[in-house]
Design a protein around this motif. Sequence first.
Motif, PDB file in Angstrom:
ATOM      1  N   GLY A 168      41.428 -49.395  30.625  1.00  0.00           N
ATOM      2  CA  GLY A 168      41.817 -49.192  29.240  1.00  0.00           C
ATOM      3  C   GLY A 168      42.710 -47.980  29.020  1.00  0.00           C
ATOM      4  N   LEU A 169      42.888 -47.155  30.034  1.00  0.00           N
ATOM      5  CA  LEU A 169      43.773 -46.003  29.925  1.00  0.00           C
ATOM      6  C   LEU A 169      45.152 -46.372  30.462  1.00  0.00           C
ATOM      7  CD1 LEU A 169      41.472 -43.110  31.217  1.00  0.00           C
ATOM      8  CD2 LEU A 169      41.991 -43.716  28.851  1.00  0.00           C
ATOM      9  N   VAL A 170      46.175 -45.740  29.941  1.00  0.00           N
ATOM     10  CA  VAL A 170      47.530 -45.943  30.438  1.00  0.00           C
ATOM     11  C   VAL A 170      48.070 -44.614  30.922  1.00  0.00           C
ATOM     12  CG1 VAL A 170      49.877 -46.633  29.823  1.00  0.00           C
ATOM     13  CG2 VAL A 170      47.939 -47.848  28.840  1.00  0.00           C
ATOM     14  N   PHE A 171      48.490 -44.561  32.166  1.00  0.00           N
ATOM     15  CA  PHE A 171      49.085 -43.358  32.751  1.00  0.00           C
ATOM     16  C   PHE A 171      50.550 -43.652  33.008  1.00  0.00           C
ATOM     17  CE2 PHE A 171      44.619 -43.046  33.839  1.00  0.00           C
ATOM     18  CZ  PHE A 171      44.330 -41.727  33.567  1.00  0.00           C
ATOM     19  N   GLU A 172      51.406 -42.737  32.586  1.00  0.00           N
ATOM     20  CA  GLU A 172      52.839 -42.843  32.848  1.00  0.00           C
ATOM     21  C   GLU A 172      53.267 -41.548  33.504  1.00  0.00           C
ATOM     22  OE1 GLU A 172      54.847 -43.548  29.186  1.00  0.00           O
ATOM     23  OE2 GLU A 172      53.850 -45.465  28.847  1.00  0.00           O
ATOM     24  N   PRO A 173      54.092 -41.624  34.559  1.00  0.00           N
ATOM     25  CA  PRO A 173      54.556 -40.375  35.186  1.00  0.00           C
ATOM     26  C   PRO A 173      55.506 -39.624  34.269  1.00  0.00           C
ATOM     27  CG  PRO A 173      55.686 -42.269  36.124  1.00  0.00           C
ATOM     28  CD  PRO A 173      54.642 -42.816  35.184  1.00  0.00           C
ATOM     29  N   ILE A 174      55.584 -38.329  34.476  1.00  0.00           N
ATOM     30  CA  ILE A 174      56.586 -37.517  33.791  1.00  0.00           C
ATOM     31  C   ILE A 174      57.513 -36.942  34.869  1.00  0.00           C
ATOM     32  CG2 ILE A 174      55.083 -36.929  31.856  1.00  0.00           C
ATOM     33  CD1 ILE A 174      54.746 -34.143  33.126  1.00  0.00           C
ATOM     34  N   SER A 175      58.674 -36.493  34.451  1.00  0.00           N
ATOM     35  CA  SER A 175      59.623 -35.871  35.367  1.00  0.00           C
ATOM     36  C   SER A 175      59.703 -34.388  35.049  1.00  0.00           C
ATOM     37  CB  SER A 175      61.011 -36.485  35.210  1.00  0.00           C
ATOM     38  OG  SER A 175      60.996 -37.852  35.524  1.00  0.00           O
ATOM     39  N   LEU A 176      59.616 -33.556  36.081  1.00  0.00           N
ATOM     40  CA  LEU A 176      59.769 -32.127  35.895  1.00  0.00           C
ATOM     41  C   LEU A 176      61.217 -31.757  36.183  1.00  0.00           C
ATOM     42  CD1 LEU A 176      56.499 -30.799  37.557  1.00  0.00           C
ATOM     43  CD2 LEU A 176      56.915 -31.386  35.163  1.00  0.00           C
ATOM     44  N   VAL A 177      61.813 -31.041  35.247  1.00  0.00           N
ATOM     45  CA  VAL A 177      63.216 -30.663  35.395  1.00  0.00           C
ATOM     46  C   VAL A 177      63.339 -29.146  35.441  1.00  0.00           C
ATOM     47  CG1 VAL A 177      64.189 -32.721  34.386  1.00  0.00           C
ATOM     48  CG2 VAL A 177      63.590 -30.827  32.900  1.00  0.00           C
ATOM     49  N   SER A 200      61.779 -43.948  23.300  1.00  0.00           N
ATOM     50  CA  SER A 200      62.573 -45.172  23.432  1.00  0.00           C
ATOM     51  C   SER A 200      61.899 -46.200  24.322  1.00  0.00           C
ATOM     52  CB  SER A 200      63.944 -44.838  24.017  1.00  0.00           C
ATOM     53  OG  SER A 200      63.788 -44.379  25.356  1.00  0.00           O
ATOM     54  N   GLY A 201      60.991 -45.752  25.173  1.00  0.00           N
ATOM     55  CA  GLY A 201      60.392 -46.656  26.154  1.00  0.00           C
ATOM     56  C   GLY A 201      61.242 -46.785  27.409  1.00  0.00           C
ATOM     57  N   ILE A 202      62.334 -46.027  27.484  1.00  0.00           N
ATOM     58  CA  ILE A 202      63.233 -46.061  28.636  1.00  0.00           C
ATOM     59  C   ILE A 202      63.045 -44.779  29.434  1.00  0.00           C
ATOM     60  CG2 ILE A 202      65.654 -46.100  29.360  1.00  0.00           C
ATOM     61  CD1 ILE A 202      66.255 -47.560  26.699  1.00  0.00           C
ATOM     62  N   GLY A 203      62.897 -44.902  30.719  1.00  0.00           N
ATOM     63  CA  GLY A 203      62.779 -43.728  31.575  1.00  0.00           C
ATOM     64  C   GLY A 203      61.440 -43.031  31.456  1.00  0.00           C
ATOM     65  N   THR A 204      61.425 -41.785  31.898  1.00  0.00           N
ATOM     66  CA  THR A 204      60.204 -40.986  31.860  1.00  0.00           C
ATOM     67  C   THR A 204      60.438 -39.740  31.009  1.00  0.00           C
ATOM     68  OG1 THR A 204      60.815 -39.759  33.854  1.00  0.00           O
ATOM     69  CG2 THR A 204      59.452 -41.716  34.164  1.00  0.00           C
ATOM     70  N   LEU A 205      59.366 -39.239  30.453  1.00  0.00           N
ATOM     71  CA  LEU A 205      59.420 -37.987  29.694  1.00  0.00           C
ATOM     72  C   LEU A 205      59.777 -36.864  30.658  1.00  0.00           C
ATOM     73  CD1 LEU A 205      58.891 -36.289  27.138  1.00  0.00           C
ATOM     74  CD2 LEU A 205      56.472 -36.271  27.779  1.00  0.00           C
ATOM     75  N   GLN A 206      60.772 -36.065  30.301  1.00  0.00           N
ATOM     76  CA  GLN A 206      61.193 -34.933  31.128  1.00  0.00           C
ATOM     77  C   GLN A 206      60.755 -33.637  30.468  1.00  0.00           C
ATOM     78  OE1 GLN A 206      65.419 -35.177  31.694  1.00  0.00           O
ATOM     79  NE2 GLN A 206      65.322 -37.252  32.506  1.00  0.00           N
ATOM     80  N   LEU A 207      60.097 -32.809  31.242  1.00  0.00           N
ATOM     81  CA  LEU A 207      59.647 -31.505  30.761  1.00  0.00           C
ATOM     82  C   LEU A 207      59.969 -30.453  31.812  1.00  0.00           C
ATOM     83  CD1 LEU A 207      56.161 -32.549  29.354  1.00  0.00           C
ATOM     84  CD2 LEU A 207      58.125 -31.812  28.007  1.00  0.00           C
ATOM     85  N   PRO A 208      60.283 -29.241  31.396  1.00  0.00           N
ATOM     86  CA  PRO A 208      60.560 -28.178  32.357  1.00  0.00           C
ATOM     87  C   PRO A 208      59.329 -27.855  33.211  1.00  0.00           C
ATOM     88  CG  PRO A 208      61.321 -27.560  30.162  1.00  0.00           C
ATOM     89  CD  PRO A 208      60.498 -28.803  30.016  1.00  0.00           C
ATOM     90  N   GLY A 209      59.529 -27.751  34.514  1.00  0.00           N
ATOM     91  CA  GLY A 209      58.430 -27.438  35.423  1.00  0.00           C
ATOM     92  C   GLY A 209      57.783 -26.105  35.131  1.00  0.00           C
ATOM     93  N   ARG A 210      58.548 -25.159  34.571  1.00  0.00           N
ATOM     94  CA  ARG A 210      58.001 -23.830  34.273  1.00  0.00           C
ATOM     95  C   ARG A 210      56.840 -23.893  33.285  1.00  0.00           C
ATOM     96  NH1 ARG A 210      59.615 -22.612  29.275  1.00  0.00           N
ATOM     97  NH2 ARG A 210      61.519 -23.605  28.508  1.00  0.00           N
ATOM     98  N   LEU A 211      56.787 -24.946  32.461  1.00  0.00           N
ATOM     99  CA  LEU A 211      55.707 -25.074  31.475  1.00  0.00           C
ATOM    100  C   LEU A 211      54.351 -25.283  32.142  1.00  0.00           C
ATOM    101  CD1 LEU A 211      57.364 -27.406  28.792  1.00  0.00           C
ATOM    102  CD2 LEU A 211      57.236 -24.909  28.802  1.00  0.00           C
ATOM    103  N   PHE A 212      54.355 -25.742  33.386  1.00  0.00           N
ATOM    104  CA  PHE A 212      53.112 -26.115  34.066  1.00  0.00           C
ATOM    105  C   PHE A 212      52.640 -25.085  35.084  1.00  0.00           C
ATOM    106  CE2 PHE A 212      55.025 -29.972  32.480  1.00  0.00           C
ATOM    107  CZ  PHE A 212      53.950 -30.641  31.940  1.00  0.00           C
ATOM    108  N   ARG A 213      53.322 -23.950  35.196  1.00  0.00           N
ATOM    109  CA  ARG A 213      52.972 -22.958  36.232  1.00  0.00           C
ATOM    110  C   ARG A 213      51.528 -22.474  36.138  1.00  0.00           C
ATOM    111  NH1 ARG A 213      58.448 -20.418  35.596  1.00  0.00           N
ATOM    112  NH2 ARG A 213      59.690 -21.576  37.104  1.00  0.00           N
ATOM    113  N   GLU A 214      51.056 -22.206  34.958  1.00  0.00           N
ATOM    114  CA  GLU A 214      49.685 -21.707  34.762  1.00  0.00           C
ATOM    115  C   GLU A 214      48.812 -22.748  34.060  1.00  0.00           C
ATOM    116  OE1 GLU A 214      48.725 -18.637  35.882  1.00  0.00           O
ATOM    117  OE2 GLU A 214      50.753 -18.373  36.690  1.00  0.00           O
ATOM    118  N   ALA A 215      49.282 -23.969  33.974  1.00  0.00           N
ATOM    119  CA  ALA A 215      48.597 -24.986  33.174  1.00  0.00           C
ATOM    120  C   ALA A 215      47.357 -25.529  33.886  1.00  0.00           C
ATOM    121  CB  ALA A 215      49.557 -26.136  32.863  1.00  0.00           C
ATOM    122  N   PRO A 216      46.324 -25.848  33.117  1.00  0.00           N
ATOM    123  CA  PRO A 216      45.134 -26.491  33.680  1.00  0.00           C
ATOM    124  C   PRO A 216      45.386 -27.977  33.943  1.00  0.00           C
ATOM    125  CG  PRO A 216      44.872 -26.190  31.324  1.00  0.00           C
ATOM    126  CD  PRO A 216      46.177 -25.556  31.690  1.00  0.00           C
TER     127      PRO A 216
END
Length: 157
Positions: free
Chosen positions: A148-157, A95-111
């Motif tokens: 030329g890159l675009v960075f947007e924060p995400i929210s961990l839930v 939608s372009g509104i807010g930030t993408l929310q993803l569960p924090g558990r997905l990133f525990r072992e992530a590179p």
Amino acid sequence: RIKKVPKWGNRFFAELNWIGDELFLNDAAKEVLKNNNLTGINFLGVQDKKGVETLPNIHQLCIPYILECGMPENQDYIRQSSSCPVCGRRKYVASGIGTLQLPGRLFREAPDFVKTGEYFGDGLYATRTLIVSQRAYRVIASKKLDRGLVFEPISLV
């Protein structure tokens, strides 16, 4: 395969308009990423249109780590979701509104570099979202590779 090497100018990364979740980078950016031991990436050579030779000063940034799906659908960031009529995959329109929310558990072992398990796009076009760690962002920004890159924060839930 591409027709020719992009004119990099003062940019270090490029994206082909028909491949939305793959990045290409020049030699300088590749060296910075390698020398800072960022994880979750490797590099492939890019061939010319005929597949005869590997082009100089361009590499594909491969990000093989795919997060498992688990994004909450009831968030302002998602305008709608649907299933692709061709492949059946679930995909989301942002939608372009807010930030993408993803569960924090997905990133525990992530590179440092990952792609979402979910696809985003409209119509028959859909891509995975590329996510970088704060460490990777700091390396890219501190070396001034972010033009030329675009960075947007995400929210961990």
